[in-house]
Design a protein around this motif. Structure first.
Motif, PDB file in Angstrom:
ATOM      1  N   ASP A  23      -2.896  18.187  14.511  1.00  0.00           N
ATOM      2  CA  ASP A  23      -1.711  17.571  15.102  1.00  0.00           C
ATOM      3  C   ASP A  23      -1.880  16.057  15.086  1.00  0.00           C
ATOM      4  OD1 ASP A  23      -1.052  20.206  15.753  1.00  0.00           O
ATOM      5  OD2 ASP A  23      -1.882  20.028  17.769  1.00  0.00           O
ATOM      6  N   GLY A  24      -0.784  15.348  14.823  1.00  0.00           N
ATOM      7  CA  GLY A  24      -0.896  13.900  14.842  1.00  0.00           C
ATOM      8  C   GLY A  24       0.327  13.190  14.322  1.00  0.00           C
ATOM      9  N   VAL A  25       0.106  11.934  13.975  1.00  0.00           N
ATOM     10  CA  VAL A  25       1.177  11.078  13.495  1.00  0.00           C
ATOM     11  C   VAL A  25       0.611  10.123  12.437  1.00  0.00           C
ATOM     12  CG1 VAL A  25       0.809   9.409  15.362  1.00  0.00           C
ATOM     13  CG2 VAL A  25       3.017   9.488  14.223  1.00  0.00           C
ATOM     14  N   LYS A  26       1.425   9.829  11.434  1.00  0.00           N
ATOM     15  CA  LYS A  26       1.053   8.816  10.453  1.00  0.00           C
ATOM     16  C   LYS A  26       2.263   7.934  10.209  1.00  0.00           C
ATOM     17  CE  LYS A  26       1.962  11.461   6.230  1.00  0.00           C
ATOM     18  NZ  LYS A  26       1.420  11.896   4.947  1.00  0.00           N
ATOM     19  N   GLY A  27       1.997   6.689   9.873  1.00  0.00           N
ATOM     20  CA  GLY A  27       3.103   5.784   9.660  1.00  0.00           C
ATOM     21  C   GLY A  27       2.707   4.562   8.868  1.00  0.00           C
ATOM     22  N   ASN A  28       3.727   3.797   8.496  1.00  0.00           N
ATOM     23  CA  ASN A  28       3.496   2.554   7.772  1.00  0.00           C
ATOM     24  C   ASN A  28       4.534   1.539   8.207  1.00  0.00           C
ATOM     25  OD1 ASN A  28       5.898   2.641   5.946  1.00  0.00           O
ATOM     26  ND2 ASN A  28       4.924   4.537   5.316  1.00  0.00           N
ATOM     27  N   LEU A  29       4.186   0.292   8.043  1.00  0.00           N
ATOM     28  CA  LEU A  29       5.074  -0.796   8.416  1.00  0.00           C
ATOM     29  C   LEU A  29       4.884  -1.921   7.412  1.00  0.00           C
ATOM     30  CD1 LEU A  29       7.052  -1.776  10.649  1.00  0.00           C
ATOM     31  CD2 LEU A  29       5.086  -2.853  11.728  1.00  0.00           C
ATOM     32  N   SER A  30       5.988  -2.494   6.971  1.00  0.00           N
ATOM     33  CA  SER A  30       5.962  -3.603   6.030  1.00  0.00           C
ATOM     34  C   SER A  30       6.838  -4.712   6.599  1.00  0.00           C
ATOM     35  CB  SER A  30       6.499  -3.143   4.675  1.00  0.00           C
ATOM     36  OG  SER A  30       6.687  -4.224   3.812  1.00  0.00           O
ATOM     37  N   MET A  31       6.324  -5.938   6.529  1.00  0.00           N
ATOM     38  CA  MET A  31       7.075  -7.080   7.044  1.00  0.00           C
ATOM     39  C   MET A  31       7.017  -8.202   6.010  1.00  0.00           C
ATOM     40  SD  MET A  31       6.348  -9.280  10.506  1.00  0.00           S
ATOM     41  CE  MET A  31       4.794  -9.921   9.930  1.00  0.00           C
TER      42      MET A  31
END
Length: 168
Positions: A23-31
């Motif tokens: 169980d979990g979460v993954k993510g990405n962010l670009s600025m």
């Protein structure tokens, strides 16, 4: 989306009962700032019988980057750099049976390149550099250290991984 001179994009995925990651979460962010400076990040947090995480950040520099040599030597600049850290994960070493496999692109996020393993951790750093014109030659290099924390506090260095790509 755009916020004045700032463009922010990202994504977040939750997973529950995954056979590999639990169980979990993954993510990405670009600025991107003023169409010049770009910062990207990735994260993976999860739990199986133990907790694990992965974090990394990379920055792409504007213009000529950081010039490290000029004429009469070949003009060379650093165009970007990054670093990452992970805990209770280990890199998946994928054998390369055919050099043409390098041309296959796919998910390059942490869930494609790491798998949960209790007692392991590591860190990595990378650099993107090349000729200052950004056209003749560019290279990316990454250095990664994988370690284990054995019972009774014994720390071992399991692997040092150096990868690089050259473009011309």
């Amino acid at each position: 989306g755009p916020l004045g001179q700032l463009i922010v994009e990202g994504g977040l995925d939750f997973f529950d009962g995954d056979p590999v990651f639990g169980d979990g979460v993954k993510g990405n962010l670009s600025m991107t700032v003023v169409d010049q400076l770009k910062v990207t990040t990735q994260a993976l947090f999860g739990k199986k019988d133990f907790f694990y995480f992965y974090l990394d950040a990379n920055v792409a520099l504007p213009g000529p980057g950081i010039v490290i040599s000029t004429l009469p030597a070949p003009p060379i600049s650093v165009f970007g750099m990054g670093a990452g850290v992970y805990y209770n994960l280990e890199p998946i070493i994928k054998p390369l049976a055919n050099p043409l496999d390098l041309l296959i692109t796919g998910d390059k996020g942490p869930s494609a390149n790491y798998t949960p393993k209790l007692g392991t951790f590591g860190f990595k750093g990378n650099v993107l550099m090349g000729t200052t014109d950004r056209f003749m030659i560019q290279t990316t290099c990454e250095l990664e250290a994988v370690m284990s924390n054995l019972p009774f506090g014994n720390l071992t260095l399991d692997r040092i991984i150096f990868t690089g790509e050259l473009y011309s």
